[in-house]
Motif scaffolding. Structure first.
Motif, PDB file in Angstrom:
ATOM      1  N   PHE A 298      -7.375  -8.424  34.589  1.00 59.91           N
ATOM      2  CA  PHE A 298      -6.458  -9.074  35.531  1.00 59.91           C
ATOM      3  C   PHE A 298      -6.524  -8.384  36.887  1.00 59.91           C
ATOM      4  O   PHE A 298      -6.941  -7.233  36.975  1.00 59.91           O
ATOM      5  N   VAL A 299      -6.136  -9.111  37.913  1.00 62.03           N
ATOM      6  CA  VAL A 299      -5.969  -8.478  39.233  1.00 62.03           C
ATOM      7  C   VAL A 299      -4.553  -8.753  39.725  1.00 62.03           C
ATOM      8  O   VAL A 299      -3.933  -9.737  39.347  1.00 62.03           O
ATOM      9  N   GLU A 300      -4.076  -7.843  40.545  1.00 65.05           N
ATOM     10  CA  GLU A 300      -2.762  -8.044  41.164  1.00 65.05           C
ATOM     11  C   GLU A 300      -2.955  -8.921  42.391  1.00 65.05           C
ATOM     12  O   GLU A 300      -3.844  -8.677  43.197  1.00 65.05           O
ATOM     13  N   LYS A 301      -2.138  -9.948  42.515  1.00 68.25           N
ATOM     14  CA  LYS A 301      -2.209 -10.773  43.724  1.00 68.25           C
ATOM     15  C   LYS A 301      -0.807 -11.245  44.047  1.00 68.25           C
ATOM     16  O   LYS A 301      -0.172 -11.903  43.229  1.00 68.25           O
ATOM     17  N   ASP A 302      -0.337 -10.891  45.211  1.00 67.99           N
ATOM     18  CA  ASP A 302       1.020 -11.236  45.630  1.00 67.99           C
ATOM     19  C   ASP A 302       2.025 -10.818  44.557  1.00 67.99           C
ATOM     20  O   ASP A 302       2.928 -11.592  44.194  1.00 67.99           O
ATOM     21  N   GLY A 303       1.843  -9.610  44.008  1.00 69.24           N
ATOM     22  CA  GLY A 303       2.786  -9.095  43.017  1.00 69.24           C
ATOM     23  C   GLY A 303       2.638  -9.688  41.626  1.00 69.24           C
ATOM     24  O   GLY A 303       3.326  -9.289  40.691  1.00 69.24           O
ATOM     25  N   LYS A 304       1.730 -10.666  41.497  1.00 66.15           N
ATOM     26  CA  LYS A 304       1.545 -11.272  40.172  1.00 66.15           C
ATOM     27  C   LYS A 304       0.261 -10.769  39.537  1.00 66.15           C
ATOM     28  O   LYS A 304      -0.682 -10.392  40.224  1.00 66.15           O
ATOM     29  N   ARG A 305       0.225 -10.830  38.217  1.00 68.61           N
ATOM     30  CA  ARG A 305      -0.967 -10.407  37.499  1.00 68.61           C
ATOM     31  C   ARG A 305      -1.783 -11.660  37.211  1.00 68.61           C
ATOM     32  O   ARG A 305      -1.358 -12.521  36.441  1.00 68.61           O
TER      33      ARG A 305
END
Lengths: 783, 783
Positions: free
Chosen positions: B282-289
């Motif tokens: 997973f990657v973090e993007k805008d605080g989401k996983r």
């Protein structure tokens, strides 16, 4: 006489052929600025022309009110004359309420002490002092007499050819010196003849105070008008030294020595105070005085020519100089001969219209001027006619000049006088000035003489001239310019290919796929779509694009070639054909969603939107009275409309395409549309098929302008013509209501300067600003 | 089970066609660095790879001696594998005296406490602390076990197509989640099968301390070698957690919860300590996983493949993942099933070569591993064979894997063990490492997998990779790159079209007339000559050029097209023909003096000359023994010589042109030239016809280099390939002994990097320096 007289004979010159006409040609013209009443303008030198100490094209002569326009050397007479027209045009485009007085003799002048001496500021104190001195010695009114100077030199390659054709001299430099001196001597001997054609100043306004012509003719209806005169300007009462100036024309060194003697003996204060009808001009180079060119100073302003001189007169003068080069010299040209030649000039200028006039011939005998003129023309024709073969303009100029010389009533002096008698001195000249102004404003979109270059480049050059920027045309076909001012040097190709953009920036714009990628990443809407590098994959993806509105287009072409729009992509065969067409124009293609809305060209320079245009297909608006054909014919009268991309707009055709398109609407050329109804004659909106360009810079929501600037920043480019589909220009930009189609790296500027509807957005000015050549700034008004 | 299992059936997948293979593929490979003796290198991470905290391609794994190489995501397996080869090549090109240990099990190790933990400096204190913890928990030797990770995700467009082909789910996101989870569950169930082909670590060196395999096999000749094992690495004694890790694979959220539980219950300290054979990443993007990709971690290093893995193995793994997507799930995958699947992995890894091995099937029954493998292959083939049609490489990979799975003696594990038994553990692996090194150095001029791009671009990309620059290929056909590192972003086209040059600068170089004008004004010698824009004038000027040595050439073309050299211009017909030929290539031509001397290509970047080359026509040097044909054949053996511009030099042909040229010298292909004699086979010196490139950067007088830099400055350009004729490179430059012919705006760099004679001038490095991407700097040696 010097041996060099005999080292070239007629046959030698003929062997050079038409290369004999190669040279450099320049013009300098003075005009007194006047108001609409023909009175000397009392305003300062127009601020728009910047610093008169340094501007290469616009400065002042003696008086602050006396504009001097200078063309740089050009490769042909036609171009020099056209360049001068451009300078005239720039005056009328940029200076409101004033006119250029088209006559050598002054307009309505105030009293002598009210004639303002040109102001040069701190850096030009010497110039002012010199002018004060001139005013004292010659009187200010005399210094207001204006004229046309014609600068001329042979091309280097012609000089080399001439040198190669002789064997008497070993040094090219020495050969060159003797050649030019021979031209000067022969010119001086025969100069009276030129007045027959160029003389155009036989009258003066009564306000021309201290006019010595009072002695020869009385003022009538406010004008001194001498029926026998050709040129008051070249007469003893005109723009001449008070003493006869004797020079030594045997070598450059001897000539210099005679200049020094005149200064030392206080005849004049500076070399330029020696008012000879032809001057040898030198430049300083590495401490040496190097010959530069000849300056012919005998030509009067011709009020009938909007440029102040006709091309015919200049062609003839050129032939006259070449004739001087080819003509044998049988006598020396000492003080006595010089005095005699001056006397002939004075006689011709004051009495040239008198059929009984006698002049002194080369052997010192009095002869009828008429027969002397005939003999000169005969000899000249013999010597120069080999140049006429491929140069019709020279032949015509010669024939015309011959006719004028032999028929006094065809001369400019006669025609000007007749007009003055009929209309009055002020009114005739002002009528000519108004005509010149009208012509200038109508043709503002062109750079005369450079019409073979792109309109965008012509406009850029005009603005460059206005700003005092030197222009070198590095490659004319490619519209490749070098611009120089002070220490600033810039190269510009096709008006918008500059150093402002990087090579990679241009390559990004050229590549539609790369452009889309970058814009998309920057959060700017672009048409969704796929790119393909083989037709097979593109065709196989038909289901992905099925039923949608799509545009199928090649990756890198401009001009709309190979683009197909399918408003509803339902037919696989049609889709596949469109794919094939696109692949005929590039190795890769794009299949994109078709975005609804109107296409706008947004022109960005640096961080600013400088113009926005919408293009509308060829159309006419009905008046309930005239047929479509008549409406088209009327619309085509607009001087902005022409044929073949030489004007900002193209004429609307009444051809098959238009006929078919009209018949689709149930119309024909003879239909009379109701009042107010707009009838379109084409589907496509290209300017090249008669489309209209509508400026909407001020109507488009700021949000789209911000997006355009953001796009240019994301791409890292400075000059771009961004094509954006916009649903409603008044709505705030939001995803879904606009889409950026492409960014052009070489957008045309002229369409924004001369749109069909809307104002001149002066993109040529924007580009020069961006290139670091700022315009002149308005100063506190001087009086 | 979840309904999503049934929303796509075999027919749905088949409708997608070959687009099923679209995806993103990346590789991560660890190798222990060793010295020539196969001992773990005790040197620091090579300084040339810069900062291991930030370098995207080169870093360290557990140990300072354990190099990790990471490819960015690529659009095909082939390119991912090739990118990995490039990383290998860069290691061998830049690190002297060390090798990459090609085996998952470690090389000769020092005692556990002498195994250096990777040093990350101030910014990487956490990483060091974590590694210290791992060393304590698992022992440092275990952490030295290395492997290959295969990163995989479906392409967005494939996902959209799959989503469109189903109707059970409304959300693309939910669909995507279930699809990947199904792949993971099926992969875990069947993973034992992959070991049959990928297992290649059945042996370990005796220095592998604390090796639990001691229990199953004794050291013999310094090596623990287990005849029944496939992969010690994947065995319970290998790189595994001490406890069995039970996860929840029903949703991403559930999976996350199980990760958190393992950390909270102190089974592991971080998510990445969970050593699963496949990971959800997973990657973090805008605080989401956000789900990013799958990471397959079960592949052993294959010592037979220079890249550490064969393309076949990767193609098969890809098919195996797609099979996991297509395969129906009839059972859930709870803790019990997970334990069983792990047990099967352990059995296969330790006893996979035993024909009597039994594994547990999906219904919990013991079955012969052989028949389970056959059943799996049969089902897999049924499901994936529709992909083979246009993809021969996938078909071949499948067939090969099938053969290996069914024939134990064809498996890598077996073959590696045989080699070890024959040559010894260290010697076999070092032999493979030496071969890999040799291959890397021979192919240094290429970027594997990008051979369709220009050599110059390949070299620039290699240097970019070395420097840790991210490369986006914006347009492959056009060699259009975006380079990114930190905040620096640059676009480069064809290696030398960059933001360093302005658009007008490039246009100046492109235009030979403009170039000459500018250089001449700057006082730099250029060939004297005239330019013509119509053939008539050019022809008429024959007398001007008669009898001289002249070059007649088009104004703007490169590549030598349309150029004629007349060493003595005497024949008017020949001259006129040459004029016509030149006009076929451009609208304007130049007729210039021909300057005697040798042509040198001087490459300038910024203010520096970075390389000078001379080109010599195809030739061989005699040895008094062999024929010209034999000498050519030998010369053509050079790996730098190839066909079709894919190598820095081209092979010499033995064609008609060469035959004719030789016969002009009285030779034929069978002539035996005397020793030392150089025989030329062509008149022209182009590299494309077998010419030699001779680096003479250090031999040319500084004065010519100064002139080249002066020329670039006068033109205002940063990157240029300046062609200069030089009479004698050792003489001081002076007017008359050199002449600048042209300046190229897109000069090749590879010819200066891999010349026939001379050293690599590393122009790719110069260009990246100039673009603001400096290379790593050597630091104080760390120990």
């Amino acid at each position: 006489m010097n041996q060099s007289f005999h080292i070239l004979n007629g046959k030698d010159f003929k062997s050079i052929g038409k290369a004999m006409l190669q040279g450099w040609f320049g013009l300098e013209k003075e005009n007194v600025r006047v108001n609409a009443k023909g009175e000397m303008a009392r305003t300062s030198h127009p601020w728009v022309f910047g610093n008169k100490n340094t501007h290469p094209y616009f400065t002042t002569d003696f008086s602050e009110s006396q504009l001097e326009m200078i063309t740089p050397p050009q490769e042909s007479i036609s171009e020099a004359c056209d360049f001068l027209k451009v300078l005239n045009d720039l005056f009328y485009e940029n200076v409101e309420g004033e006119y250029l007085w088209p006559q050598s003799m002054p307009p309505v002048l105030p009293s002598s002490d009210e004639i303002p001496i040109a102001q040069y500021g701190e850096e030009g104190r010497d110039k002012e002092a010199y002018r004060n001195y001139l005013g004292r010695v010659y009187g200010r009114p005399m210094q207001m007499i204006s004229g046309m100077h014609f600068n001329f030199s042979l091309s280097e390659s012609l000089l080399r050819r001439l040198f190669a054709a002789q064997s008497g001299m070993a040094s090219l430099e020495e050969f060159k010196e003797q050649l030019y001196l021979r031209i000067v001597r022969n010119f001086l001997r025969d100069r009276w003849f030129l007045l027959l054609n160029s003389g155009a100043s036989s009258s003066a306004h009564e306000s021309f105070e201290g006019c010595c012509l009072k002695e020869s003719c009385a003022a009538d209806n406010g004008v001194y008008s001498c029926p026998e005169a050709l040129s008051m300007r070249s007469s003893p009462f005109g723009y001449t030294n008070r003493e006869h100036m004797v020079m030594d024309y045997s070598s450059f060194q001897a000539y210099d020595a005679s200049v020094q003697r005149l200064i030392e003996e206080d005849f004049v204060s500076l070399e330029k105070e020696i008012y000879l009808p032809i001057r040898l001009k030198f430049v300083e180079k590495d401490g040496k005085r190097i010959f530069s060119h000849l300056e012919v100073r005998i030509l009067d302003l011709n009020p009938f020519s909007s440029a102040g001189v006709s091309k015919d007169m200049l062609y003839f003068t050129h032939l006259f100089l070449l004739y001087g080069m080819m003509k044998e010299e049988y006598e020396s040209f000492g003080p006595e001969q010089q005095l005699q030649a001056s006397e002939n000039q004075y006689q011709a200028s004051v009495k040239g219209m008198n059929p009984a006039l006698e002049l002194t011939d080369s052997s010192g005998k009095k002869q009828a001027a008429g027969s002397l003129a005939e003999a000169l023309l005969k000899d000249m024709e013999k010597k120069v006619s080999f140049l006429f073969e491929d140069n019709l303009c020279y032949r015509e100029a010669f024939e015309k000049s011959k006719e004028q010389a032999l028929n006094p009533e065809k001369r400019a002096a006669y025609r000007v006088r007749q007009e003055i008698l009929a209309k009055g001195y002020v009114e005739f000249h002002m009528e000519q000035a108004r005509k010149a102004r009208q012509l200038s404003l109508e043709q503002a979109f062109r750079f005369h003489g450079k019409e073979d270059m792109e309109l965008s480049t012509q406009l850029l050059m005009k603005e460059a001239v206005l700003r005092g920027i030197r222009i070198d045309i590095m490659d004319r076909e490619e519209n490749f310019l070098r611009l120089l001012r002070g220490k600033r040097e810039e190269y510009v190709v096709q008006a918008t290919k500059t150093s402002l953009d990087t090579y990679s920036g241009v390559l990004k714009m050229e590549n539609k796929i790369v452009t889309k990628d970058i814009l998309e990443q920057a959060g700017i809407s672009v048409p969704a779509g796929e790119s393909y590098s083989d037709a097979g994959s593109a065709k196989a993806d038909f289901p992905l694009h099925e039923g949608k509105a799509v545009v199928i287009k090649p990756k890198s072409t401009n001009f709309g070639l190979g683009i197909t729009i399918l408003k509803e992509n339902c037919d696989r065969d049609v889709y596949e054909r469109a794919v094939e067409i696109a692949f005929q124009h590039d190795r890769s293609i794009l299949v994109e969603e078709f975005v609804e809305g109107k296409e706008h060209r947004i022109f960005v320079v640096g961080d600013q939107v400088v113009g926005i245009l919408r293009r509308v297909p060829a159309n006419v608006q009905g008046d309930g009275r005239r047929t479509i054909r008549e409406l088209v014919e009327e619309k085509n009268q607009d001087p902005l409309r022409g044929k073949g991309y030489r004007t900002p707009l193209e004429r609307i055709s009444l051809g098959e395409a238009e006929q078919i398109f009209l018949s689709g609407q149930g119309f024909c050329f003879e239909t009379v549309p109701e009042k107010g109804k707009v009838v379109y004659l084409r589907e496509n909106s290209n300017i090249s098929t008669g489309g209209d360009s509508i400026d909407c810079t001020d109507d488009v929501s700021q949000s789209y302008k911000d997006l355009a600037v953001k796009a240019a920043r994301a791409m890292g480019v400075k000059i771009t013509g961004l094509d954006m589909i916009i649903k409603d220009i008044r709505q705030q930009a939001a995803p879904g209501n606009y889409s950026v189609i492409e960014m052009n790296f070489n957008p045309a500027i002229h369409i924004h300067c001369y749109p069909y509807v809307g104002k001149n957005r002066r993109l040529n000015a924007s580009i020069l600003d961006a290139l670091g050549f700022p315009a002149a700034k308005m100063k506190e008004q001087q009086t």
